[in-house]
Design an enzyme around this catalytic site. Sequence first.
Site, PDB file in Angstrom:
ATOM      1  N   HIS A   1      -4.920   6.830   0.756  1.00 33.70           N
ATOM      2  CA  HIS A   1      -4.084   5.557   0.572  1.00 33.70           C
ATOM      3  C   HIS A   1      -4.663   4.525  -0.690  1.00 33.70           C
ATOM      4  CE1 HIS A   1      -7.114   3.531   2.995  1.00 33.70           C
ATOM      5  NE2 HIS A   1      -6.544   2.388   3.009  1.00 33.70           N
TER       6      HIS A   1
ATOM      7  N   ASP B   1      -9.369   1.095   8.084  1.00 32.22           N
ATOM      8  CA  ASP B   1      -9.600   2.181   7.677  1.00 32.22           C
ATOM      9  C   ASP B   1     -10.806   3.234   8.243  1.00 32.22           C
ATOM     10  OD1 ASP B   1      -7.554   1.461   5.711  1.00 32.22           O
ATOM     11  OD2 ASP B   1      -8.879   0.949   4.316  1.00 32.22           O
TER      12      ASP B   1
ATOM     13  N   HIS C   1      -4.985   0.396  -2.308  1.00 36.29           N
ATOM     14  CA  HIS C   1      -5.308  -0.861  -1.865  1.00 36.29           C
ATOM     15  C   HIS C   1      -4.824  -1.736  -3.162  1.00 36.29           C
ATOM     16  CE1 HIS C   1      -8.954  -0.479   0.733  1.00 36.29           C
ATOM     17  NE2 HIS C   1      -7.703  -0.074   1.660  1.00 36.29           N
TER      18      HIS C   1
ATOM     19  N   GLU D   1       0.943  -1.412   0.066  1.00 34.45           N
ATOM     20  CA  GLU D   1      -0.045  -0.200  -0.139  1.00 34.45           C
ATOM     21  C   GLU D   1       0.877   1.409   0.102  1.00 34.45           C
ATOM     22  OE1 GLU D   1      -2.968   0.351   3.128  1.00 34.45           O
ATOM     23  OE2 GLU D   1      -3.784  -1.646   2.719  1.00 34.45           O
TER      24      GLU D   1
END
Length: 123
Positions: free
Chosen positions: A72, A85, A74, A26
């Site tokens: 962010h 999250d 995935h 990530e």
Amino acid sequence: MQHIKAIRRKALRMILSAGRDSLPNEFGTALRAQGGVITELILVPGTLSGERSALMRLHMLPIDLTIVGSAHTHPSGSCMPSEADLDFFSHFGYVHIIACHPFTERDWACYNIRGERMPLEVV
Ligand SMILES: [Zn+2]
């Protein structure tokens, strides 16, 4: 608190390409906004290593009212927030982007502090 309505296309593309470059890990970053538009990624030391906890070090940032949230990535094909999250969203900022594989300009979503989808225009 700014009312965030848009993100600059350049900033979105940086998130997407960082997501690709970080595979299979990530990528996480803080987001800066001006006048309600997300303009900039604020990279925090330690968030580039691509560990699963890429976001956690964002708490190390100094207080800065121009920092409005996070983005962010995935590595999987799902842009849905995980339990971790959702917990993070409720503790940091108020606009959160998740980008997911394969990181085209459609592979992202924006969430509010409660993990609900929110609209974000690309400008
Ligand atoms: Zn996530």
